[in-house]
Design a protein around this motif. Structure first.
Motif, short mmCIF file in Angstrom:
data_model
loop_
_atom_site.label_atom_id
_atom_site.label_comp_id
_atom_site.label_asym_id
_atom_site.label_seq_id
_atom_site.Cartn_x
_atom_site.Cartn_y
_atom_site.Cartn_z
N TYR A 40 0.87 -1.17 0.00
CA TYR A 40 0.00 0.00 0.00
C TYR A 40 0.91 1.22 0.00
CZ TYR A 40 -4.31 -2.60 0.99
OH TYR A 40 -5.40 -3.44 0.92
N HIS A 41 0.74 2.07 -0.98
CA HIS A 41 1.58 3.27 -1.13
C HIS A 41 3.07 2.90 -1.05
CE1 HIS A 41 -2.23 5.19 -0.64
NE2 HIS A 41 -2.35 4.72 0.59
N GLY A 42 3.43 1.80 -1.67
CA GLY A 42 4.84 1.41 -1.76
C GLY A 42 5.37 0.65 -0.56
N PRO A 44 5.00 -2.50 2.32
CA PRO A 44 4.28 -3.79 2.38
C PRO A 44 3.35 -3.91 3.58
CG PRO A 44 6.60 -4.07 2.99
CD PRO A 44 6.42 -2.63 2.65
N ALA A 45 2.07 -4.16 3.29
CA ALA A 45 1.11 -4.48 4.35
C ALA A 45 1.19 -5.98 4.62
CB ALA A 45 -0.29 -4.10 3.92
N VAL A 46 1.53 -6.74 3.58
CA VAL A 46 1.78 -8.17 3.70
C VAL A 46 3.10 -8.42 2.95
CG1 VAL A 46 0.97 -10.48 3.06
CG2 VAL A 46 -0.67 -8.77 3.85
N PRO A 64 -1.40 -8.73 15.85
CA PRO A 64 -1.97 -7.51 16.42
C PRO A 64 -2.72 -6.69 15.37
CG PRO A 64 0.43 -7.34 16.22
CD PRO A 64 0.06 -8.72 15.80
N ASN A 65 -3.41 -5.65 15.82
CA ASN A 65 -4.13 -4.78 14.88
C ASN A 65 -3.15 -4.23 13.84
OD1 ASN A 65 -6.03 -3.74 17.64
ND2 ASN A 65 -6.83 -4.89 15.93
N GLY A 66 -3.59 -4.25 12.60
CA GLY A 66 -2.77 -3.68 11.53
C GLY A 66 -1.66 -4.59 11.05
N ALA A 67 -1.63 -5.85 11.51
CA ALA A 67 -0.53 -6.76 11.15
C ALA A 67 -0.60 -7.22 9.69
CB ALA A 67 -0.54 -7.97 12.07
N GLY A 68 -1.81 -7.24 9.13
CA GLY A 68 -1.95 -7.67 7.74
C GLY A 68 -2.88 -8.88 7.57
N LYS A 69 -3.64 -9.21 8.61
CA LYS A 69 -4.51 -10.39 8.55
C LYS A 69 -5.62 -10.21 7.50
CE LYS A 69 -5.67 -9.96 12.90
NZ LYS A 69 -4.92 -8.73 13.26
N SER A 70 -6.35 -9.08 7.62
CA SER A 70 -7.48 -8.88 6.68
C SER A 70 -6.97 -8.77 5.26
CB SER A 70 -8.25 -7.60 7.03
OG SER A 70 -8.69 -7.64 8.33
N THR A 71 -5.85 -8.07 5.08
CA THR A 71 -5.31 -7.90 3.73
C THR A 71 -4.97 -9.26 3.13
OG1 THR A 71 -4.43 -5.77 4.40
CG2 THR A 71 -3.53 -6.70 2.38
N THR A 72 -4.38 -10.15 3.95
CA THR A 72 -4.04 -11.49 3.46
C THR A 72 -5.31 -12.23 3.05
OG1 THR A 72 -2.17 -11.56 4.97
CG2 THR A 72 -2.93 -13.67 4.10
N ASP A 183 -12.82 -13.64 9.29
CA ASP A 183 -11.95 -12.57 9.80
C ASP A 183 -12.53 -12.05 11.12
OD1 ASP A 183 -9.90 -10.77 9.91
OD2 ASP A 183 -10.72 -9.40 8.40
N GLU A 184 -11.83 -12.32 12.20
CA GLU A 184 -12.23 -11.86 13.54
C GLU A 184 -13.72 -12.13 13.81
OE1 GLU A 184 -10.10 -9.78 15.67
OE2 GLU A 184 -8.53 -9.14 14.28
N PRO A 185 -14.16 -13.38 13.72
CA PRO A 185 -15.60 -13.65 13.84
C PRO A 185 -16.19 -13.37 15.22
CG PRO A 185 -14.37 -15.71 13.82
CD PRO A 185 -13.38 -14.62 13.53
N1 LIG Z 1 -7.03 0.01 1.52
C1 LIG Z 1 -5.92 0.32 2.18
N2 LIG Z 1 -5.15 1.36 1.82
C2 LIG Z 1 -4.02 1.66 2.48
N3 LIG Z 1 -3.54 0.95 3.53
C3 LIG Z 1 -4.28 -0.10 3.94
C4 LIG Z 1 -5.50 -0.47 3.31
N4 LIG Z 1 -5.99 -1.57 3.94
C5 LIG Z 1 -5.13 -1.86 4.93
N5 LIG Z 1 -4.11 -0.98 4.93
C6 LIG Z 1 -2.96 -1.00 5.86
O1 LIG Z 1 -2.36 -2.28 5.77
C7 LIG Z 1 -1.92 -2.70 7.05
C8 LIG Z 1 -2.56 -4.04 7.38
O2 LIG Z 1 -3.95 -3.85 7.58
P1 LIG Z 1 -4.95 -5.05 7.85
O3 LIG Z 1 -6.33 -4.48 7.89
O4 LIG Z 1 -4.69 -6.13 6.87
O5 LIG Z 1 -4.48 -5.53 9.29
P2 LIG Z 1 -5.21 -6.51 10.29
O6 LIG Z 1 -4.16 -7.41 10.82
O7 LIG Z 1 -6.39 -7.13 9.65
O8 LIG Z 1 -5.65 -5.51 11.44
P3 LIG Z 1 -7.01 -5.44 12.30
O9 LIG Z 1 -6.90 -6.55 13.31
O10 LIG Z 1 -6.91 -4.09 12.92
O11 LIG Z 1 -8.15 -5.59 11.35
C9 LIG Z 1 -2.29 -1.60 8.02
O12 LIG Z 1 -1.16 -0.79 8.20
C10 LIG Z 1 -3.39 -0.85 7.29
O13 LIG Z 1 -3.40 0.51 7.66
#
Ligand SMILES: Nc1ncnc2c1ncn2[C@@H]1O[C@H](COP(=O)(O)OP(=O)(O)OP(=O)(O)O)[C@@H](O)[C@H]1O
Length: 336
Positions: A40-42, A44-46, A64-72, A183-185
């Motif tokens: 994301y914006h250069g 890595p979120a994952v 933890p929050n923001g680790a990249g679970k939902s993105t994966t 995802d986090e059910p």
């Molecule tokens: N659409 C997006 N555009 C830019 N950055 C994003 C986007 N979606 C997620 N991110 C960033 O990617 C990183 C991973 O986010 P993600 O939602 O996958 O984490 P997560 O582990 O699911 O966290 P949570 O438990 O808070 O849901 C975070 O830094 C988030 O800010």
């Protein structure tokens, strides 16, 4: 309806030890990614993750929050495009030509589901079936699995959050998927809702042959349901193995309660210091915490205490706190 065959136990959850990779064929992983990366914006979120989800397991995806679970999970479901790496599901590498066929066998609950509040649970699922071209005959069985069959004629605006989440799982079960991504059910549910969701999740692999990947930021949650665990932090996979292996990282200790803990401490400490251990015994409110001992040396300690007039009230074997191990892993990654 979930077919009769599907209602029968089709497989038992496999507790695959990732240390024995030579014993595992590719097809035993229902999901396998190689260097899966999302920027994301250069940044890595994952970041190059190699996910391995064994068939018929409950794979806990922890971070933890923001680790990249939902993105994966979104990449696995084709809801976000990967920048690098590959995804294999059911033994097939996903590409534009097979994506729809593969994903038709995958159910998911990614964000809090939204419903038509003035329609019943049953009617909401009917709409979902129509949109997805699925037979309405599946609805009752899906509602039965999530234990909403008695509430199916209630408007969803009158459902509790837990019921809405379970309706979301019923919706994900339509189409008889072999794989469910949740995802986090349990997010936002009260203790009884969490308990119901946990029992539901645990029943699915054995009863219906479904593999589950369930994300959470709570280790305690994952510990209660998962066979296998992947821990992600800062977009990187920092641990992946069976839950059993993670738990065995916990060091074993002994808690001793005696008639005189202070004297017992003074009597026992030289024995450990001789062995070169630093701060081997901790004095706690509950008693003395000692490193784990085999029967023989523990017997010698007990005799030593007894000969010095100390009564032993209780010995308990303790495991360290898994939460601490998890936090250490996550903090180590964050500090790199
Ligand atoms: N659409 C997006 N555009 C830019 N950055 C994003 C986007 N979606 C997620 N991110 C960033 O990617 C990183 C991973 O986010 P993600 O939602 O996958 O984490 P997560 O582990 O699911 O966290 P949570 O438990 O808070 O849901 C975070 O830094 C988030 O800010």
């Amino acid at each position: 309806m979930i077919s009769h065959n599907q209602s029968q136990k089709q497989c038992t959850p496999k507790r695959v030890r990732h240390t024995q990779k030579e014993d595992i064929t590719m097809t035993e992983y229902i999901i396998e990614t190689k260097n899966l990366t999302k920027l994301y914006h250069g940044s890595p979120a994952v970041n190059q993750i190699n996910l391995q989800v064994p068939q018929c397991s409950i794979y806990g995806f922890l971070g933890p929050n923001g680790a990249g679970k939902s993105t994966t999970m979104k990449m696995l479901l084709g809801l976000a495009a990967q920048d690098k790496g590959s995804i294999q599901i059911f033994g097939h590498e996903m590409n534009t030509s097979n994506r729809i066929a593969i994903l038709s066998q995958v159910g998911s609950l990614i964000e809090s589901p939204s419903y038509y509040g003035n329609l019943t649970g049953y009617e909401n699922l009917k709409i979902s079936c129509t949109l997805r071209n699925l037979p309405h005959s599946e609805i009752n069985e899906a509602l039965r699995i999530v234990r909403l069959d008695n509430q199916k004629h209630k408007k969803t605006s009158h459902y509790s959050l837990g019921m809405k989440q379970r309706l979301g799982i019923a919706n994900a079960l339509l189409g008889k998927p072999k794989l469910l991504l949740l995802d986090e059910p349990t997010n936002g549910l009260d203790p009884s809702g969490i308990h119901e969701m946990r029992e539901l999740i645990k029943s699915l692999p054995e009863k219906y042959g479904i593999t589950l990947m369930v994300s959470s930021h709570l280790l305690a949650e994952i510990e209660q349901i998962a066979d296998n665990v992947g821990i992600i932090s800062n977009g990187k996979m920092i641990y992946q193995d069976s839950l059993y292996d993670l738990q065995s990282k916990n060091k074993r200790e002994l808690l001793l309660r005696t008639s005189n803990d202070l004297l017992a401490y003074q009597l026992l400490i030289p024995k450990y210091e001789h062995a070169g251990l630093v701060h081997p015994i901790q004095q706690t409110k509950e008693g003395l915490l000692l490193p784990y001992e085999g029967d023989r040396s523990l017997g010698l300690h007990i005799r030593h205490l007894f000969e010095n007039g100390i009564d032993l009230y209780r010995i308990e074997e303790r495991r360290g706190n898994l939460e601490d191990i998890y936090l250490q892993m996550v903090q180590k990654e964050a500090s790199l």
